[in-house]
Design a protein around this motif. Structure first.
Motif, PDB file in Angstrom:
ATOM      1  N   TYR A 223      26.360  37.441 -22.259  1.00  0.00           N
ATOM      2  CA  TYR A 223      24.962  38.002 -22.011  1.00  0.00           C
ATOM      3  C   TYR A 223      24.501  39.434 -22.499  1.00  0.00           C
ATOM      4  O   TYR A 223      23.819  39.757 -22.982  1.00  0.00           O
ATOM      5  N   ILE A 224      25.649  40.295 -22.064  1.00  0.00           N
ATOM      6  CA  ILE A 224      25.555  41.717 -22.273  1.00  0.00           C
ATOM      7  C   ILE A 224      25.721  41.885 -23.738  1.00  0.00           C
ATOM      8  O   ILE A 224      24.786  42.797 -24.442  1.00  0.00           O
ATOM      9  N   SER A 225      26.793  41.284 -24.610  1.00  0.00           N
ATOM     10  CA  SER A 225      26.866  41.110 -25.958  1.00  0.00           C
ATOM     11  C   SER A 225      25.594  40.896 -26.743  1.00  0.00           C
ATOM     12  O   SER A 225      25.242  41.763 -27.791  1.00  0.00           O
ATOM     13  N   ALA A 226      25.010  39.985 -26.255  1.00  0.00           N
ATOM     14  CA  ALA A 226      23.620  39.228 -26.637  1.00  0.00           C
ATOM     15  C   ALA A 226      22.555  40.528 -26.568  1.00  0.00           C
ATOM     16  O   ALA A 226      21.766  40.481 -27.466  1.00  0.00           O
ATOM     17  N   LEU A 227      22.153  40.948 -25.588  1.00  0.00           N
ATOM     18  CA  LEU A 227      21.356  42.170 -25.404  1.00  0.00           C
ATOM     19  C   LEU A 227      21.605  43.463 -26.157  1.00  0.00           C
ATOM     20  O   LEU A 227      20.770  43.806 -26.763  1.00  0.00           O
ATOM     21  N   PHE A 228      22.618  43.651 -26.170  1.00  0.00           N
ATOM     22  CA  PHE A 228      23.264  44.756 -27.136  1.00  0.00           C
ATOM     23  C   PHE A 228      22.980  44.598 -28.568  1.00  0.00           C
ATOM     24  O   PHE A 228      22.364  45.180 -29.457  1.00  0.00           O
ATOM     25  N   ASN A 229      23.136  43.231 -29.007  1.00  0.00           N
ATOM     26  CA  ASN A 229      22.945  42.598 -30.339  1.00  0.00           C
ATOM     27  C   ASN A 229      21.290  42.687 -30.594  1.00  0.00           C
ATOM     28  O   ASN A 229      20.826  43.232 -31.574  1.00  0.00           O
ATOM     29  N   GLY A 230      20.503  42.148 -29.613  1.00  0.00           N
ATOM     30  CA  GLY A 230      19.148  42.042 -29.538  1.00  0.00           C
ATOM     31  C   GLY A 230      18.448  43.570 -29.687  1.00  0.00           C
ATOM     32  O   GLY A 230      17.558  43.743 -30.791  1.00  0.00           O
ATOM     33  N   VAL A 231      18.871  44.304 -29.044  1.00  0.00           N
ATOM     34  CA  VAL A 231      18.339  45.819 -29.068  1.00  0.00           C
ATOM     35  C   VAL A 231      18.955  46.517 -30.273  1.00  0.00           C
ATOM     36  O   VAL A 231      18.020  46.787 -30.976  1.00  0.00           O
ATOM     37  N   PHE A 232      19.858  46.344 -30.956  1.00  0.00           N
ATOM     38  CA  PHE A 232      20.640  46.942 -31.960  1.00  0.00           C
ATOM     39  C   PHE A 232      19.531  46.538 -33.213  1.00  0.00           C
ATOM     40  O   PHE A 232      19.100  47.176 -33.943  1.00  0.00           O
ATOM     41  N   TYR A 233      19.902  45.143 -33.361  1.00  0.00           N
ATOM     42  CA  TYR A 233      19.239  44.774 -34.836  1.00  0.00           C
ATOM     43  C   TYR A 233      17.667  44.666 -34.706  1.00  0.00           C
ATOM     44  O   TYR A 233      16.996  44.958 -35.690  1.00  0.00           O
ATOM     45  N   ALA A 234      17.008  44.498 -33.521  1.00  0.00           N
ATOM     46  CA  ALA A 234      15.471  44.692 -33.462  1.00  0.00           C
ATOM     47  C   ALA A 234      15.127  46.162 -33.584  1.00  0.00           C
ATOM     48  O   ALA A 234      14.235  46.451 -34.403  1.00  0.00           O
ATOM     49  N   LEU A 235      15.746  47.314 -33.307  1.00  0.00           N
ATOM     50  CA  LEU A 235      15.495  48.615 -33.629  1.00  0.00           C
ATOM     51  C   LEU A 235      15.589  48.943 -35.057  1.00  0.00           C
ATOM     52  O   LEU A 235      14.814  49.603 -35.635  1.00  0.00           O
ATOM     53  N   ILE A 236      16.793  48.446 -35.590  1.00  0.00           N
ATOM     54  CA  ILE A 236      16.888  48.451 -36.977  1.00  0.00           C
ATOM     55  C   ILE A 236      15.748  47.883 -37.912  1.00  0.00           C
ATOM     56  O   ILE A 236      15.059  48.600 -38.751  1.00  0.00           O
ATOM     57  N   LEU A 237      15.314  46.668 -37.646  1.00  0.00           N
ATOM     58  CA  LEU A 237      14.255  45.996 -38.370  1.00  0.00           C
ATOM     59  C   LEU A 237      12.720  46.518 -38.218  1.00  0.00           C
ATOM     60  O   LEU A 237      11.955  46.481 -38.768  1.00  0.00           O
ATOM     61  N   TRP A 238      12.670  46.920 -36.941  1.00  0.00           N
ATOM     62  CA  TRP A 238      11.502  47.724 -36.474  1.00  0.00           C
ATOM     63  C   TRP A 238      11.259  49.094 -37.053  1.00  0.00           C
ATOM     64  O   TRP A 238      10.188  49.411 -37.896  1.00  0.00           O
ATOM     65  N   LEU A 239      12.422  49.752 -37.495  1.00  0.00           N
ATOM     66  CA  LEU A 239      12.444  51.195 -38.198  1.00  0.00           C
ATOM     67  C   LEU A 239      12.065  50.696 -39.688  1.00  0.00           C
ATOM     68  O   LEU A 239      11.195  51.672 -40.181  1.00  0.00           O
ATOM     69  N   VAL A 240      12.546  49.586 -40.134  1.00  0.00           N
ATOM     70  CA  VAL A 240      12.397  49.472 -41.477  1.00  0.00           C
ATOM     71  C   VAL A 240      10.795  49.086 -41.589  1.00  0.00           C
ATOM     72  O   VAL A 240      10.315  49.348 -42.432  1.00  0.00           O
ATOM     73  N   PHE A 241      10.450  48.203 -40.819  1.00  0.00           N
ATOM     74  CA  PHE A 241       8.831  47.998 -40.573  1.00  0.00           C
ATOM     75  C   PHE A 241       8.076  49.098 -40.697  1.00  0.00           C
ATOM     76  O   PHE A 241       7.228  49.017 -41.387  1.00  0.00           O
ATOM     77  N   VAL A 242       8.353  49.969 -39.954  1.00  0.00           N
ATOM     78  CA  VAL A 242       7.574  51.353 -39.741  1.00  0.00           C
ATOM     79  C   VAL A 242       7.635  52.084 -40.801  1.00  0.00           C
ATOM     80  O   VAL A 242       6.286  52.567 -41.407  1.00  0.00           O
ATOM     81  N   VAL A 243       8.736  52.322 -41.460  1.00  0.00           N
ATOM     82  CA  VAL A 243       8.947  53.048 -42.634  1.00  0.00           C
ATOM     83  C   VAL A 243       8.011  52.171 -43.893  1.00  0.00           C
ATOM     84  O   VAL A 243       7.300  52.760 -44.693  1.00  0.00           O
ATOM     85  N   VAL A 244       8.371  51.083 -44.114  1.00  0.00           N
ATOM     86  CA  VAL A 244       7.775  50.543 -45.028  1.00  0.00           C
ATOM     87  C   VAL A 244       6.250  50.478 -44.870  1.00  0.00           C
ATOM     88  O   VAL A 244       5.260  50.628 -45.954  1.00  0.00           O
ATOM     89  N   SER A 245       5.864  50.109 -43.657  1.00  0.00           N
ATOM     90  CA  SER A 245       4.256  50.089 -43.570  1.00  0.00           C
ATOM     91  C   SER A 245       3.525  51.483 -43.683  1.00  0.00           C
ATOM     92  O   SER A 245       2.378  51.578 -44.342  1.00  0.00           O
ATOM     93  N   ARG A 246       4.317  52.634 -43.413  1.00  0.00           N
ATOM     94  CA  ARG A 246       3.729  53.905 -43.782  1.00  0.00           C
ATOM     95  C   ARG A 246       3.792  54.169 -45.066  1.00  0.00           C
ATOM     96  O   ARG A 246       2.780  54.763 -45.664  1.00  0.00           O
ATOM     97  N   ARG A 247       4.785  53.866 -45.915  1.00  0.00           N
ATOM     98  CA  ARG A 247       4.879  54.134 -47.298  1.00  0.00           C
ATOM     99  C   ARG A 247       3.696  53.148 -47.902  1.00  0.00           C
ATOM    100  O   ARG A 247       3.051  53.618 -48.945  1.00  0.00           O
ATOM    101  N   LEU A 248       3.378  51.991 -47.626  1.00  0.00           N
ATOM    102  CA  LEU A 248       2.168  51.228 -48.092  1.00  0.00           C
ATOM    103  C   LEU A 248       0.911  51.704 -47.806  1.00  0.00           C
ATOM    104  O   LEU A 248       0.035  51.649 -48.664  1.00  0.00           O
ATOM    105  N   GLU A 249       0.709  52.415 -46.624  1.00  0.00           N
ATOM    106  CA  GLU A 249      -0.361  52.957 -46.058  1.00  0.00           C
ATOM    107  C   GLU A 249      -0.660  54.305 -47.053  1.00  0.00           C
ATOM    108  O   GLU A 249      -1.951  54.537 -47.262  1.00  0.00           O
ATOM    109  N   GLU A 250       0.263  54.764 -47.299  1.00  0.00           N
ATOM    110  CA  GLU A 250       0.032  55.881 -48.161  1.00  0.00           C
ATOM    111  C   GLU A 250      -0.424  55.800 -49.670  1.00  0.00           C
ATOM    112  O   GLU A 250      -1.069  56.801 -50.353  1.00  0.00           O
ATOM    113  N   THR A 251      -0.036  54.745 -50.356  1.00  0.00           N
ATOM    114  CA  THR A 251      -0.333  54.515 -51.706  1.00  0.00           C
ATOM    115  C   THR A 251      -1.656  53.552 -51.642  1.00  0.00           C
ATOM    116  O   THR A 251      -2.437  53.100 -50.976  1.00  0.00           O
TER     117      THR A 251
END
Length: 73
Positions: free
Chosen positions: A45-73
């Protein structure tokens, strides 16, 4: 609002995938090894929580960066 939804969806997706996949995934298994044997009953359970937080944060950061770049253009 969209960023929060993305974060929650990916967190739930990776947490549930980590619980369902029988092989250990990085970084959850690594953090559980660092914590030690004191949590041996809850390692899955703890391993699953760590994985969920880790990968969700990475994909969220990618989403934020891509959406900001798309809004600028």
């Amino acid at each position: 609002m969209r960023g929060t939804l993305i974060l929650v969806v990916f967190f739930l997706m990776f947490t549930s995938a980590s619980l369902l996949i029988p092989s250990p995934m990085f970084p959850g298994n690594f953090f559980c090894m660092l914590i030690g044997e004191a949590i041996s009953q809850y390692v899955g359970y703890i391993s699953a929580l760590f994985n969920g937080v880790f990968y969700a944060l990475i994909l969220w950061l990618v989403f934020v960066v891509v959406s900001r770049r798309l809004e600028e253009t």
